[in-house]
Write a protein that holds these residues in place. Structure first.
Motif, mmCIF file in Angstrom:
data_model
loop_
_atom_site.group_PDB
_atom_site.id
_atom_site.type_symbol
_atom_site.label_atom_id
_atom_site.label_comp_id
_atom_site.label_asym_id
_atom_site.label_seq_id
_atom_site.Cartn_x
_atom_site.Cartn_y
_atom_site.Cartn_z
ATOM 1 N N SER A 156 0.826 -1.215 0.000
ATOM 2 C CA SER A 156 0.000 0.000 0.000
ATOM 3 C C SER A 156 0.858 1.261 0.000
ATOM 4 O O SER A 156 0.500 2.267 -0.627
ATOM 5 C CB SER A 156 -0.939 0.005 1.210
ATOM 6 N N GLN A 157 1.989 1.231 0.691
ATOM 7 C CA GLN A 157 2.849 2.417 0.719
ATOM 8 C C GLN A 157 3.548 2.634 -0.626
ATOM 9 O O GLN A 157 3.802 3.770 -1.022
ATOM 10 C CB GLN A 157 3.855 2.279 1.854
ATOM 11 N N TRP A 158 3.813 1.548 -1.338
ATOM 12 C CA TRP A 158 4.362 1.677 -2.685
ATOM 13 C C TRP A 158 3.359 2.354 -3.619
ATOM 14 O O TRP A 158 3.752 3.028 -4.574
ATOM 15 C CB TRP A 158 4.710 0.294 -3.234
ATOM 16 N N PHE A 159 2.070 2.175 -3.355
ATOM 17 C CA PHE A 159 1.038 2.655 -4.272
ATOM 18 C C PHE A 159 0.569 4.085 -3.971
ATOM 19 O O PHE A 159 -0.344 4.575 -4.643
ATOM 20 C CB PHE A 159 -0.160 1.699 -4.267
ATOM 21 N N ILE A 160 1.174 4.756 -2.997
ATOM 22 C CA ILE A 160 0.778 6.138 -2.706
ATOM 23 C C ILE A 160 0.948 7.055 -3.924
ATOM 24 O O ILE A 160 0.064 7.886 -4.202
ATOM 25 C CB ILE A 160 1.553 6.672 -1.482
ATOM 26 N N PRO A 161 2.035 6.959 -4.710
ATOM 27 C CA PRO A 161 2.134 7.819 -5.902
ATOM 28 C C PRO A 161 1.008 7.597 -6.911
ATOM 29 O O PRO A 161 0.687 8.498 -7.688
ATOM 30 C CB PRO A 161 3.489 7.431 -6.501
ATOM 31 N N VAL A 162 0.413 6.397 -6.891
ATOM 32 C CA VAL A 162 -0.690 6.120 -7.818
ATOM 33 C C VAL A 162 -1.904 6.982 -7.478
ATOM 34 O O VAL A 162 -2.637 7.418 -8.368
ATOM 35 C CB VAL A 162 -1.053 4.619 -7.789
ATOM 36 N N ALA A 212 9.082 -5.119 -5.367
ATOM 37 C CA ALA A 212 9.561 -3.760 -5.618
ATOM 38 C C ALA A 212 9.595 -3.465 -7.117
ATOM 39 O O ALA A 212 9.185 -2.383 -7.564
ATOM 40 C CB ALA A 212 10.947 -3.567 -5.010
ATOM 41 N N GLY A 213 10.058 -4.419 -7.906
ATOM 42 C CA GLY A 213 10.112 -4.217 -9.349
ATOM 43 C C GLY A 213 8.740 -4.053 -9.961
ATOM 44 O O GLY A 213 8.526 -3.181 -10.824
ATOM 45 N N ALA A 214 7.785 -4.879 -9.535
ATOM 46 C CA ALA A 214 6.439 -4.811 -10.086
ATOM 47 C C ALA A 214 5.758 -3.482 -9.746
ATOM 48 O O ALA A 214 5.071 -2.891 -10.580
ATOM 49 C CB ALA A 214 5.602 -5.974 -9.567
ATOM 50 N N THR A 215 5.945 -3.008 -8.519
ATOM 51 C CA THR A 215 5.286 -1.766 -8.108
ATOM 52 C C THR A 215 5.934 -0.538 -8.749
ATOM 53 O O THR A 215 5.224 0.412 -9.116
ATOM 54 C CB THR A 215 5.311 -1.625 -6.574
ATOM 55 N N ILE A 216 7.256 -0.534 -8.899
ATOM 56 C CA ILE A 216 7.923 0.587 -9.574
ATOM 57 C C ILE A 216 7.417 0.720 -11.013
ATOM 58 O O ILE A 216 7.104 1.814 -11.498
ATOM 59 C CB ILE A 216 9.447 0.415 -9.552
ATOM 60 N N SER A 217 7.301 -0.405 -11.687
ATOM 61 C CA SER A 217 6.804 -0.396 -13.064
ATOM 62 C C SER A 217 5.355 0.091 -13.118
ATOM 63 O O SER A 217 4.970 0.842 -14.029
ATOM 64 C CB SER A 217 6.900 -1.805 -13.652
ATOM 65 N N THR A 218 4.548 -0.298 -12.131
ATOM 66 C CA THR A 218 3.145 0.128 -12.083
ATOM 67 C C THR A 218 3.030 1.638 -11.897
ATOM 68 O O THR A 218 2.215 2.308 -12.558
ATOM 69 C CB THR A 218 2.408 -0.601 -10.939
ATOM 70 N N ILE A 219 3.831 2.191 -11.003
ATOM 71 C CA ILE A 219 3.799 3.642 -10.754
ATOM 72 C C ILE A 219 4.136 4.411 -12.031
ATOM 73 O O ILE A 219 3.435 5.370 -12.394
ATOM 74 C CB ILE A 219 4.784 4.006 -9.625
ATOM 75 N N LEU A 220 5.184 3.998 -12.712
ATOM 76 C CA LEU A 220 5.570 4.676 -13.955
ATOM 77 C C LEU A 220 4.473 4.558 -15.012
ATOM 78 O O LEU A 220 4.214 5.500 -15.764
ATOM 79 C CB LEU A 220 6.878 4.086 -14.484
#
Length: 481
Positions: A156-162, A212-220
């Motif tokens: 969930s914290q990875w998805f804050i930029p989304v 980490a890789g999957a979420t970074i790609s999702t944010i971009l």
């Protein structure tokens, strides 16, 4: 100024109606279909591409592990849907204003509405941040499995930029769709989807960065289209509707916030409905398998929903444009064409879901147990897809006409006073488990659809034209310079 505008629109509508009387039904249907697809086509492609970002992420994460897949399902269907529902709903209030102002030829107002939407959506995003920061204890309080809740808290914290990507995404889409300039959104979404697939493979498979890789790609993938949309608007491609930044965006801000909240209430209670489904299933035995299976079913249903949301966008634009221009007959005819078209698409998806019931689960998981559960739930999935072909279109009609406040009460009653309690009884008391919960919630959707059909059929559309013209004049301000 207001009276002159209303008189001009009335005269124009009379002339338009006289011309339409001599037009054959076949030609009218064809012309209306073209107008619908000008908006719906790019909107469907855009939403499918955007939804594909989540589907790609889910596919890569699902092959990392079952716990990661279940946690991802919780974050996507509960937290991100919470943010998506609230922000998309709030943006839909500005879609009503943009569409009706464009129909009334008050073009400069669209740029002001776009800037007001940014202010309101930023405030809403800041207020919902604690939900993402404290996701783990929230999920544990809601009774979710501890290992799944811990992983969901990290995700969930990875998805804050989304969350913040939604601000630019929804507001720019409303702005461009109202003027039928949404092809650029499709091109950007397709480009972003391709980048996401390649980057997800590189980061999760080749270089083993896993979550980490999957979420970074999702944010971009969420931010790339936003940068392109903003560049398109600022570069002079919308000369009539974008006049630059203006302090008028802060004028009448409180009424704008109230309008956005009523619009947000309509869509968010609808989109949160499936989040409740996931939370209820998370309390059952074998929650990991059940959540994984239901998340796959919702993902499949979500693909069809992206098409229905494309028709929702077309309905809201066509209805708001025609009401703004003072043509109630064209608004009614557009509703009929859109509903029939979307329903036919629903029949196709229902058939496909039943034919491929035993195979589709393996596209998302290696687990035989999860795939078998997906096959068992396929009849309910098929019926859901049929229901979803009509209900979003009716919501689009409500957005175009500005009925968000009234429909919010319909949604709350249908979903939360009927659907969820009935689902709990079937699932937990009668022991039908996942099937029971889903059947109860489908009952709520059916009731809501029947009410919206009745409301649409009994509406006095001539009166809605007057309401739209009053709304347009209420929000009108003179262009600067």
């Amino acid at each position: 100024m207001a009276s002159n505008t209303g008189e001009a629109l009335s005269n124009e509508a009379v002339a338009k109606n006289q011309g339409n009387e001599d037009e054959s039904l076949k030609n009218k249907t064809w012309n209306e279909t073209k107008k619908i697809w000008i908006v719906a086509g790019p909107a469907i492609f855009t939403r499918c591409s955007t939804f594909g970002v989540i589907a790609i992420s889910q596919a890569f994460i699902g092959h990392i592990g079952a716990t990661e897949l279940a946690a991802f399902a919780l974050v996507i269907t509960v937290l991100l849907r919470f943010a998506n529902g609230l922000l998309l709903g709030m943006a839909s209030g500005f879609q009503t204003l943009c569409g009706q102002a464009y129909g009334a030829k008050q073009y400069h107002m669209l740029g002001i509405f776009l800037q007001r939407s940014w202010v309101v959506l930023v405030l809403a995003s800041v207020l919902m941040l604690p939900v993402f920061v404290f996701a783990t204890p929230i999920f544990k309080v809601l009774g979710q499995d501890e290992s799944i809740a811990d992983m969901a808290g990290t995700l969930s914290q990875w998805f804050i930029p989304v969350i913040y990507s939604y601000i630019a995404s929804f507001s720019c889409q409303m702005f461009l769709q109202a003027q039928s300039k949404n092809r650029i959104i499709s091109y950007l979404a397709a480009f972003s989807l391709c980048v996401h697939f390649l980057l997800s493979w590189l980061l999760t498979v080749k270089y083993k960065f896993r979550i980490a890789g999957a979420t970074i790609s999702t944010i971009l993938a969420y931010w790339i289209p936003n940068i392109g949309q903003l560049a398109f608007i600022f570069s002079g491609r919308c000369k009539e509707t974008w006049k630059g930044f203006s302090m008028l965006a802060f004028k009448d801000l409180w009424p704008a916030i109230k309008l956005s909240l009523s619009a947000g209430a309509m869509l968010c209670v609808e989109l949160w409905y499936t989040s409740v489904l996931i939370l209820l299933i998370g309390k059952m035995k074998n929650a990991e398998v059940e959540i994984g299976a239901i998340s796959i079913c919702l993902n499949i249903s979500g693909w069809e929903m992206m098409i229905s949301f494309g028709f929702l966008a077309a309905a809201s634009v066509r209805i708001s444009n025609e009401l703004g221009s003072g043509d109630p007959k064209a608004a009614k005819f557009s509703i009929a064409v859109i509903v029939v078209t979307s329903f036919c698409m629903g029949i196709i998806f229902l058939t496909v879901a039943l034919v491929l019931r035993d195979r589709v689960g393996y596209m998302y998981t290696k687990s035989p147990q999860v795939a078998a559960e997906v096959a068992r739930l396929s009849p309910l999935l098929a019926f859901s897809m049929l229901m979803n072909s009509v209900q979003p279109v009716l919501s689009g009609v409500a957005i175009g006409a500005g009925w968000q406040s009234s429909v919010a009460y319909v949604n709350i009653g249908s979903y939360y006073l009927v659907g969820i309690p009935f689902g709990v009884i079937l699932g937990y008391v009668i022991k039908l488990q996942v099937k029971g919960v889903w059947m109860g919630m489908l009952t709520g959707t059916l009731i809501q659809t029947i009410i919206l059909i009745t409301l649409t059929c009994k509406t006095d559309w001539d009166e809605q034209v007057s309401v739209a013209q009053k709304r347009v004049n209420r929000w009108f301000v003179e262009a600067e310079g």
